[in-house]
Write a protein that holds these residues in place. Sequence first.
Motif, PDB file in Angstrom:
ATOM      1  N   ARG A   1       3.510 -23.217   1.233  1.00 51.40           N
ATOM      2  CA  ARG A   1       4.646 -23.139   2.184  1.00 51.40           C
ATOM      3  C   ARG A   1       4.674 -22.001   3.229  1.00 51.40           C
ATOM      4  O   ARG A   1       5.227 -22.484   4.217  1.00 51.40           O
ATOM      5  N   GLU A   2       3.990 -20.864   2.947  1.00 49.87           N
ATOM      6  CA  GLU A   2       4.008 -19.828   3.941  1.00 49.87           C
ATOM      7  C   GLU A   2       3.256 -20.301   4.925  1.00 49.87           C
ATOM      8  O   GLU A   2       3.247 -19.901   6.239  1.00 49.87           O
TER       9      GLU A   2
ATOM     10  N   LYS B   1       5.218 -22.463   7.277  1.00 49.85           N
ATOM     11  CA  LYS B   1       6.130 -21.680   7.995  1.00 49.85           C
ATOM     12  C   LYS B   1       5.583 -21.196   9.172  1.00 49.85           C
ATOM     13  O   LYS B   1       6.117 -20.963  10.273  1.00 49.85           O
TER      14      LYS B   1
END
Length: 364
Positions: free
Chosen positions: A154-155, A158
């Motif tokens: 997820r990072e 992003k």
Amino acid sequence: MTFRKKYLALVGCGRISKSHISSIINNHKRCKLVAICDNSKNKLDDAINFIKDEYLKNKLKINIPKIFLKYEDLLNAFYEKNLFLDLIILATPSGYHPSQTIKAAKLGINICTEKPMALNLKDAREMVEFCNERKIKLFVVKQNRLNPTLQDLREKIKKNMFGDIALITINVFWQRPQEYYDQDEWRGTKKLDGGALMNQAIHYVDLLEWLGGRISSISAFTSTRKRNIETEDTAVMSIKWEVGTLGSMNVTMLTYPKNLEGSITIIGDKGSAKIGGIALNNYDFFHFEKKIEHSEILNKNYLPKNVYGEGHLKYYSNMLDVLEGKDKAICSGDDALSSIKIICAAHKSFNEKRIIDLNTEMDL
């Protein structure tokens, strides 16, 4: 500021209850299991034995919780001030979650439900609205969000390390034999179970918007290929996200001879990666245009004890932080509406043989 221990009750002593019991006892400095409830005396006995073993394993004094055979009796004990509770954990058949949540919320008790929170969007929304109106905390267990591998993925999304994401694919190739469905009357029923998407694969459905953003449309097929149940044992979805990403989800409980894959693959013009393993715990491959150290990713891989992963313990830490006013919920009732919406859209797509637009169709 100091905080007193939170008093918890566990309702439902089936397969997943051990993860909850272990997590509570491992957080013994911050919370205490004061009651357990199940309508099966055998399951209650098994739970008590597991509780004793967990206390001994952690070298703690054994504290046996109060035992209830009926949910109403547990709530009545709280109402009559014979039992104090901060949080009720519902690990009961999914179809019971809405009514059990509202009964607890009426008494001012915070609630945590196992997945799914409800079997339709109407009930799920009513749960959220009822709790919000009364300022009751409603948590929904999505422990996979806490996997180090998924946190890392997820990072990277992003940070735009995948660039423009072209494709997201999720596979859930699991084995649930007929014996699994036969062990409890509620399993495989439309009223209490919900099917392979709603009951088994919902943690993976949750990743679709948690990682990819809002979905615009869904087309799906479901089938009961082999199991003698009311609900589907196999399903496929074609998905389009609002940003233009395309994707698919493939689910079956017929995989021979055992669970073979639970994975998510993300393909972009600047990066591609796949996370698999028995509990989304391992990067199967990763390639990024931006140079990174392989150890940075490989260090995220881990070996869980079972298919549930190790997120329950961290999830309890988060819930306790929220109850103490120190953090926001990893997955609140509002957050959990996403996966219910997607699954209801998939079922509607199959039943009506058409593509469902999630932005315009509210009656799911």
